[in-house]
Scaffold this motif. Structure first.
Motif, PDB file in Angstrom:
ATOM      1  N   ILE A   7       0.847  -1.186   0.000  1.00  0.00           N
ATOM      2  CA  ILE A   7       0.000   0.000   0.000  1.00  0.00           C
ATOM      3  C   ILE A   7       0.885   1.239   0.000  1.00  0.00           C
ATOM      4  N   ARG A   8       0.943   1.895  -1.156  1.00  0.00           N
ATOM      5  CA  ARG A   8       1.745   3.104  -1.271  1.00  0.00           C
ATOM      6  C   ARG A   8       1.007   4.100  -2.138  1.00  0.00           C
ATOM      7  N   LEU A   9       1.195   5.369  -1.854  1.00  0.00           N
ATOM      8  CA  LEU A   9       0.601   6.424  -2.667  1.00  0.00           C
ATOM      9  C   LEU A   9       1.683   7.423  -3.032  1.00  0.00           C
ATOM     10  N   GLU A  10       1.557   7.998  -4.206  1.00  0.00           N
ATOM     11  CA  GLU A  10       2.466   9.053  -4.614  1.00  0.00           C
ATOM     12  C   GLU A  10       1.662  10.298  -4.918  1.00  0.00           C
ATOM     13  N   PRO A  11       2.149  11.453  -4.490  1.00  0.00           N
ATOM     14  CA  PRO A  11       1.412  12.689  -4.772  1.00  0.00           C
ATOM     15  C   PRO A  11       1.474  13.046  -6.249  1.00  0.00           C
ATOM     16  N   ASP A  12       0.347  13.582  -6.754  1.00  0.00           N
ATOM     17  CA  ASP A  12       0.275  14.085  -8.113  1.00  0.00           C
ATOM     18  C   ASP A  12      -0.543  15.361  -8.049  1.00  0.00           C
ATOM     19  N   LYS A  13       0.133  16.488  -8.081  1.00  0.00           N
ATOM     20  CA  LYS A  13      -0.508  17.790  -7.935  1.00  0.00           C
ATOM     21  C   LYS A  13      -1.220  17.863  -6.594  1.00  0.00           C
ATOM     22  N   ASP A  14      -2.544  18.068  -6.609  1.00  0.00           N
ATOM     23  CA  ASP A  14      -3.288  18.220  -5.363  1.00  0.00           C
ATOM     24  C   ASP A  14      -3.893  16.921  -4.858  1.00  0.00           C
ATOM     25  N   ASN A  44      -8.665   6.647  -3.800  1.00  0.00           N
ATOM     26  CA  ASN A  44      -7.443   6.010  -4.270  1.00  0.00           C
ATOM     27  C   ASN A  44      -6.746   5.244  -3.155  1.00  0.00           C
ATOM     28  N   LEU A  45      -6.768   5.788  -1.947  1.00  0.00           N
ATOM     29  CA  LEU A  45      -6.195   5.080  -0.804  1.00  0.00           C
ATOM     30  C   LEU A  45      -6.938   3.758  -0.588  1.00  0.00           C
ATOM     31  N   LEU A  46      -8.270   3.808  -0.625  1.00  0.00           N
ATOM     32  CA  LEU A  46      -9.064   2.592  -0.454  1.00  0.00           C
ATOM     33  C   LEU A  46      -8.772   1.577  -1.556  1.00  0.00           C
ATOM     34  N   LEU A  47      -8.619   2.052  -2.788  1.00  0.00           N
ATOM     35  CA  LEU A  47      -8.294   1.140  -3.895  1.00  0.00           C
ATOM     36  C   LEU A  47      -6.952   0.444  -3.655  1.00  0.00           C
ATOM     37  N   ASN A  48      -5.998   1.174  -3.101  1.00  0.00           N
ATOM     38  CA  ASN A  48      -4.705   0.568  -2.776  1.00  0.00           C
ATOM     39  C   ASN A  48      -4.828  -0.429  -1.636  1.00  0.00           C
ATOM     40  N   ILE A  49      -5.581  -0.075  -0.616  1.00  0.00           N
ATOM     41  CA  ILE A  49      -5.780  -0.978   0.525  1.00  0.00           C
ATOM     42  C   ILE A  49      -6.467  -2.259   0.071  1.00  0.00           C
ATOM     43  N   HIS A 133      -6.810   3.533   9.756  1.00  0.00           N
ATOM     44  CA  HIS A 133      -5.640   2.714   9.449  1.00  0.00           C
ATOM     45  C   HIS A 133      -6.069   1.658   8.431  1.00  0.00           C
ATOM     46  N   PRO A 134      -5.231   1.325   7.475  1.00  0.00           N
ATOM     47  CA  PRO A 134      -5.591   0.304   6.482  1.00  0.00           C
ATOM     48  C   PRO A 134      -6.074  -1.005   7.098  1.00  0.00           C
ATOM     49  N   ARG A 135      -5.481  -1.391   8.227  1.00  0.00           N
ATOM     50  CA  ARG A 135      -5.887  -2.648   8.853  1.00  0.00           C
ATOM     51  C   ARG A 135      -7.300  -2.582   9.423  1.00  0.00           C
ATOM     52  N   GLN A 136      -7.801  -1.364   9.751  1.00  0.00           N
ATOM     53  CA  GLN A 136      -9.196  -1.242  10.189  1.00  0.00           C
ATOM     54  C   GLN A 136     -10.130  -1.662   9.062  1.00  0.00           C
TER      55      GLN A 136
END
Length: 188
Positions: A7-14, A44-49, A133-136
């Motif tokens: 689970i990783r995210l990278e910033p892209d603009k805002d 997007n965070l949820l999609l990664n989780i 938290h992703p584990r939640q």
């Protein structure tokens, strides 16, 4: 691999954008989850989780409702402050016999007890407060799926046809016969 390694995210603009995860098979591809979240970075965070699941995502409840009625996902994760009211959306889901059995995980930024009680009263099965938290999320999904499997197994087994009366285990047919005999005796 540890789950946090994937689970990783990278910033892209805002906004945060999902990045490519490790090339590996999904562990729970047979489980369908519908995510309804208007905040793109949270979605997007949820999609990664939820990488290991088959996920359909929406930024509003309108398109989601049509998809849910057609596809019947295993679990719905919904922002409870979606548009006018995410709770209204959950209420519509729970009022429809075609969708009322689908577990709903509600996500909200509000932490008040009254808000959580309202969500549970409207049919939310699990209430998760932002930030989470992703584990939640994963633990809630695993618990809901396990409960569904137990209920399915129970109702498909012969145990569901058993009744306990006065400490004795009886089949439904026996209960009906006892009631008929008792009624016959009372009437004659």
């Amino acid at each position: 691999l540890e789950r946090e390694d994937v689970i990783r995210l990278e910033p892209d603009k805002d906004h945060l954008q999902p990045i490519e995860t490790h090339n590996r098979e999904k562990l729970h591809a047979e489980t369908n989850i519908c995510v309804i979240e208007d905040d793109r970075s949270i979605r997007n965070l949820l999609l990664n989780i939820l990488y290991d699941y088959t996920v359909t995502d929406f930024d509003n409840g309108n398109g989601a409702m049509d998809s849910i009625c057609k596809n019947h996902p295993d679990i719905i994760i919904a922002d409870l402050h979606l548009g006018a009211s995410g709770l209204d959306f959950v209420g519509k889901l729970k009022a429809d016999p075609k969708t009322n059995y689908i577990p709903v995980i509600g996500i909200a930024g509000k932490t008040s007890v009254e808000e959580q009680i309202d969500a549970y009263n409207d049919g939310v099965d699990v209430y998760i407060v932002k930030p989470f938290h992703p584990r939640q999320i994963l633990s809630s999904i695993e618990n809901l799926l396990a409960r569904q499997a137990l209920l399915k197994d129970y109702f498909n087994s012969s145990l569901s046809s058993l009744t306990i009366r006065n400490g004795k285990v009886l089949h439904q047919e026996d209960v009906e016969m006892i009631e008929k005999v008792t009624d016959f005796i009372k009437n004659h």
